[in-house]
Design a protein around this motif. Structure first.
Motif, PDB file in Angstrom:
ATOM      1  N   LEU A 205      -6.920  -8.988  -2.831  1.00  0.00           N
ATOM      2  CA  LEU A 205      -5.559  -8.746  -2.364  1.00  0.00           C
ATOM      3  C   LEU A 205      -4.588  -9.644  -3.120  1.00  0.00           C
ATOM      4  O   LEU A 205      -4.843 -10.828  -3.315  1.00  0.00           O
ATOM      5  CB  LEU A 205      -5.442  -9.029  -0.861  1.00  0.00           C
ATOM      6  N   THR A 206      -3.484  -9.050  -3.535  1.00  0.00           N
ATOM      7  CA  THR A 206      -2.453  -9.842  -4.206  1.00  0.00           C
ATOM      8  C   THR A 206      -1.654 -10.624  -3.171  1.00  0.00           C
ATOM      9  O   THR A 206      -1.738 -10.362  -1.959  1.00  0.00           O
ATOM     10  CB  THR A 206      -1.496  -8.926  -4.992  1.00  0.00           C
ATOM     11  N   HIS A 207      -0.890 -11.578  -3.655  1.00  0.00           N
ATOM     12  CA  HIS A 207      -0.060 -12.381  -2.750  1.00  0.00           C
ATOM     13  C   HIS A 207       0.930 -11.493  -2.009  1.00  0.00           C
ATOM     14  O   HIS A 207       1.134 -11.657  -0.791  1.00  0.00           O
ATOM     15  CB  HIS A 207       0.684 -13.447  -3.554  1.00  0.00           C
ATOM     16  N   ARG A 208       1.526 -10.522  -2.703  1.00  0.00           N
ATOM     17  CA  ARG A 208       2.499  -9.635  -2.064  1.00  0.00           C
ATOM     18  C   ARG A 208       1.825  -8.741  -1.027  1.00  0.00           C
ATOM     19  O   ARG A 208       2.381  -8.514   0.057  1.00  0.00           O
ATOM     20  CB  ARG A 208       3.204  -8.773  -3.125  1.00  0.00           C
ATOM     21  N   GLU A 209       0.624  -8.258  -1.321  1.00  0.00           N
ATOM     22  CA  GLU A 209      -0.096  -7.431  -0.350  1.00  0.00           C
ATOM     23  C   GLU A 209      -0.407  -8.229   0.920  1.00  0.00           C
ATOM     24  O   GLU A 209      -0.311  -7.704   2.028  1.00  0.00           O
ATOM     25  CB  GLU A 209      -1.387  -6.891  -0.965  1.00  0.00           C
ATOM     26  N   THR A 210      -0.745  -9.495   0.743  1.00  0.00           N
ATOM     27  CA  THR A 210      -1.018 -10.346   1.903  1.00  0.00           C
ATOM     28  C   THR A 210       0.247 -10.545   2.728  1.00  0.00           C
ATOM     29  O   THR A 210       0.208 -10.535   3.967  1.00  0.00           O
ATOM     30  CB  THR A 210      -1.565 -11.718   1.442  1.00  0.00           C
ATOM     31  N   GLU A 211       1.383 -10.719   2.047  1.00  0.00           N
ATOM     32  CA  GLU A 211       2.648 -10.852   2.771  1.00  0.00           C
ATOM     33  C   GLU A 211       2.968  -9.587   3.561  1.00  0.00           C
ATOM     34  O   GLU A 211       3.404  -9.657   4.718  1.00  0.00           O
ATOM     35  CB  GLU A 211       3.785 -11.136   1.783  1.00  0.00           C
ATOM     36  N   VAL A 212       2.766  -8.426   2.944  1.00  0.00           N
ATOM     37  CA  VAL A 212       3.013  -7.153   3.629  1.00  0.00           C
ATOM     38  C   VAL A 212       2.093  -7.017   4.837  1.00  0.00           C
ATOM     39  O   VAL A 212       2.516  -6.596   5.918  1.00  0.00           O
ATOM     40  CB  VAL A 212       2.817  -5.966   2.659  1.00  0.00           C
ATOM     41  N   ASN A 222       8.342  -0.317   7.833  1.00  0.00           N
ATOM     42  CA  ASN A 222       8.474  -0.403   6.369  1.00  0.00           C
ATOM     43  C   ASN A 222       9.854  -0.918   5.973  1.00  0.00           C
ATOM     44  O   ASN A 222       9.989  -1.755   5.076  1.00  0.00           O
ATOM     45  CB  ASN A 222       8.227   0.964   5.740  1.00  0.00           C
ATOM     46  N   ASN A 223      10.896  -0.411   6.645  1.00  0.00           N
ATOM     47  CA  ASN A 223      12.254  -0.860   6.321  1.00  0.00           C
ATOM     48  C   ASN A 223      12.434  -2.338   6.678  1.00  0.00           C
ATOM     49  O   ASN A 223      13.083  -3.089   5.946  1.00  0.00           O
ATOM     50  CB  ASN A 223      13.285  -0.013   7.074  1.00  0.00           C
ATOM     51  N   GLY A 224      11.856  -2.751   7.806  1.00  0.00           N
ATOM     52  CA  GLY A 224      11.961  -4.143   8.218  1.00  0.00           C
ATOM     53  C   GLY A 224      11.240  -5.070   7.241  1.00  0.00           C
ATOM     54  O   GLY A 224      11.727  -6.153   6.905  1.00  0.00           O
ATOM     55  N   ILE A 225      10.064  -4.629   6.759  1.00  0.00           N
ATOM     56  CA  ILE A 225       9.313  -5.416   5.777  1.00  0.00           C
ATOM     57  C   ILE A 225      10.093  -5.506   4.470  1.00  0.00           C
ATOM     58  O   ILE A 225      10.161  -6.563   3.838  1.00  0.00           O
ATOM     59  CB  ILE A 225       7.930  -4.793   5.536  1.00  0.00           C
ATOM     60  N   ALA A 226      10.679  -4.355   4.078  1.00  0.00           N
ATOM     61  CA  ALA A 226      11.446  -4.317   2.826  1.00  0.00           C
ATOM     62  C   ALA A 226      12.608  -5.301   2.871  1.00  0.00           C
ATOM     63  O   ALA A 226      12.855  -6.056   1.915  1.00  0.00           O
ATOM     64  CB  ALA A 226      11.959  -2.902   2.585  1.00  0.00           C
ATOM     65  N   GLU A 227      13.310  -5.315   4.005  1.00  0.00           N
ATOM     66  CA  GLU A 227      14.451  -6.224   4.145  1.00  0.00           C
ATOM     67  C   GLU A 227      13.973  -7.682   4.162  1.00  0.00           C
ATOM     68  O   GLU A 227      14.597  -8.549   3.531  1.00  0.00           O
ATOM     69  CB  GLU A 227      15.198  -5.909   5.446  1.00  0.00           C
ATOM     70  N   LEU A 229      11.243  -8.988   2.806  1.00  0.00           N
ATOM     71  CA  LEU A 229      10.676  -9.446   1.538  1.00  0.00           C
ATOM     72  C   LEU A 229      11.592  -9.193   0.344  1.00  0.00           C
ATOM     73  O   LEU A 229      11.289  -9.649  -0.773  1.00  0.00           O
ATOM     74  CB  LEU A 229       9.322  -8.758   1.296  1.00  0.00           C
ATOM     75  N   GLY A 230      12.669  -8.482   0.577  1.00  0.00           N
ATOM     76  CA  GLY A 230      13.598  -8.223  -0.511  1.00  0.00           C
ATOM     77  C   GLY A 230      13.077  -7.215  -1.518  1.00  0.00           C
ATOM     78  O   GLY A 230      13.326  -7.345  -2.729  1.00  0.00           O
ATOM     79  N   ILE A 231      12.328  -6.214  -1.037  1.00  0.00           N
ATOM     80  CA  ILE A 231      11.807  -5.158  -1.900  1.00  0.00           C
ATOM     81  C   ILE A 231      12.172  -3.819  -1.277  1.00  0.00           C
ATOM     82  O   ILE A 231      12.692  -3.759  -0.160  1.00  0.00           O
ATOM     83  CB  ILE A 231      10.273  -5.269  -2.073  1.00  0.00           C
ATOM     84  N   SER A 232      11.887  -2.735  -1.989  1.00  0.00           N
ATOM     85  CA  SER A 232      12.246  -1.417  -1.472  1.00  0.00           C
ATOM     86  C   SER A 232      11.203  -0.922  -0.470  1.00  0.00           C
ATOM     87  O   SER A 232      10.040  -1.361  -0.487  1.00  0.00           O
ATOM     88  CB  SER A 232      12.355  -0.409  -2.620  1.00  0.00           C
ATOM     89  N   ALA A 233      11.629   0.008   0.404  1.00  0.00           N
ATOM     90  CA  ALA A 233      10.707   0.593   1.382  1.00  0.00           C
ATOM     91  C   ALA A 233       9.593   1.352   0.671  1.00  0.00           C
ATOM     92  O   ALA A 233       8.453   1.392   1.154  1.00  0.00           O
ATOM     93  CB  ALA A 233      11.471   1.512   2.332  1.00  0.00           C
ATOM     94  N   LYS A 234       9.899   1.959  -0.482  1.00  0.00           N
ATOM     95  CA  LYS A 234       8.884   2.682  -1.251  1.00  0.00           C
ATOM     96  C   LYS A 234       7.811   1.720  -1.750  1.00  0.00           C
ATOM     97  O   LYS A 234       6.611   2.024  -1.708  1.00  0.00           O
ATOM     98  CB  LYS A 234       9.555   3.392  -2.436  1.00  0.00           C
ATOM     99  N   THR A 235       8.217   0.536  -2.190  1.00  0.00           N
ATOM    100  CA  THR A 235       7.249  -0.466  -2.658  1.00  0.00           C
ATOM    101  C   THR A 235       6.374  -0.938  -1.497  1.00  0.00           C
ATOM    102  O   THR A 235       5.167  -1.129  -1.660  1.00  0.00           O
ATOM    103  CB  THR A 235       7.979  -1.671  -3.275  1.00  0.00           C
ATOM    104  N   VAL A 236       6.992  -1.096  -0.339  1.00  0.00           N
ATOM    105  CA  VAL A 236       6.222  -1.485   0.850  1.00  0.00           C
ATOM    106  C   VAL A 236       5.161  -0.441   1.153  1.00  0.00           C
ATOM    107  O   VAL A 236       3.998  -0.770   1.444  1.00  0.00           O
ATOM    108  CB  VAL A 236       7.142  -1.676   2.073  1.00  0.00           C
ATOM    109  N   ASP A 237       5.552   0.825   1.074  1.00  0.00           N
ATOM    110  CA  ASP A 237       4.608   1.911   1.349  1.00  0.00           C
ATOM    111  C   ASP A 237       3.449   1.897   0.355  1.00  0.00           C
ATOM    112  O   ASP A 237       2.290   2.143   0.727  1.00  0.00           O
ATOM    113  CB  ASP A 237       5.333   3.259   1.298  1.00  0.00           C
TER     114      ASP A 237
END
Length: 267
Positions: A205-212, A222-227, A229-237
């Protein structure tokens, strides 16, 4: 009455037997090689081998192997005690209901072997293991758990646990495992090996995947995670999809169960 004087003292095999053998009372506690030696002695002295009354005991000086059991569930202690007590070569010399009691008993009794629950009040099985190495370094430590984490299991192996078993495993596996542990082998139960192998996927698992994953565990969308972590909802998905693929699950619920089991998130 035929008597055969037999003296055996083999430190490497943890056996030391001295004294007579007769056909009315068993006084020898031997392993396979020592039984063979007894047969040879009888043959030299033209006596009938006394094999029917002999029993196997692997403790020091013919004394049964001493064991303590530590678990905060009385039913588990009782079941484990019955299983181990049925083995002629073992003797349960004490039980403990928490980690502090376990440390105290190991320090006081210096048993040959200790069977520890991983999760106990006062001190965990891992903490008891580390303390046991200070106070009774010769005590063999077997850890039994019902809620394994691959990360924790690897830590136990690194800390020098002599045996690891699942509570869902068979009584036969535990009993044979204790025999192997006392003989100087390290034993990792089949179920434990599977958890460790499955846990290898967590290392990828990458560091970002662990954060998600941690955000999902907090109940964020997904929108809450995106906000957060400062990434897009598509990236979260995409990260969510990768998490499910790597952990081999197909829903958020099973993702969280697997993550808690493997120690990736706190329960």
């Amino acid at each position: 009455m035929i008597r055969v004087e037999q003296k055996i003292d083999i430190v490497a095999d943890r056996i030391g037997v001295h004294g007579p053998v007769d056909h009315q009372r068993a006084v020898l506690c031997l392993g396979d090689r020592q039984l063979a030696q007894h047969g040879e002695t009888c043959q030299k002295q033209q006596a009938e081998p006394f094999t029917n009354g002999l029993r196997r005991v692997w403790g020091r000086s013919g004394i049964p192997i001493s064991v303590i059991i530590a678990d905060d569930h009385a039913l588990t202690v009782g079941g484990t005690r019955s299983a181990i007590g049925a083995l002629s070569e073992f003797e349960v010399v004490g039980t403990a209901g928490n980690g502090i009691e376990a440390i105290s008993q190991i320090k006081r009794l210096s048993p040959d072997c200790a069977v520890l629950d991983l999760v106990m009040p006062g001190a965990s099985g891992l903490e008891v293991l580390l303390e046991a190495r200070r106070w009774s370094p010769k005590t063999k430590i077997a850890v039994v758990t019902g809620s394994p984490s691959a990360k924790t299991l690897r830590r136990l192996i690194g800390a020098g646990a002599d045996g690891l078993f699942l509570k869902s495993g068979s009584v036969e596996e535990l009993c044979q495992g204790l025999r192997d542990i006392v003989a100087g082998r390290t034993v990792v139960g089949a179920g434990v090996r599977r958890y460790i192998e499955e846990g290898a996927a967590n290392d990828s698992l990458t560091h970002r995947e662990t954060e998600v994953l941690q955000c999902i565990a907090r109940g964020l969308s997904n929108n809450g995670i995106a906000e957060h972590l400062g990434i897009s909802a598509k990236t979260v998905d995409n990260h969510r999809t990768n998490l499910m693929r790597k952990l081999e699950v197909h829903s958020t619920a099973t993702l969280l169960v697997r993550a808690m089991r493997d120690g990736l998130i706190e329960p």
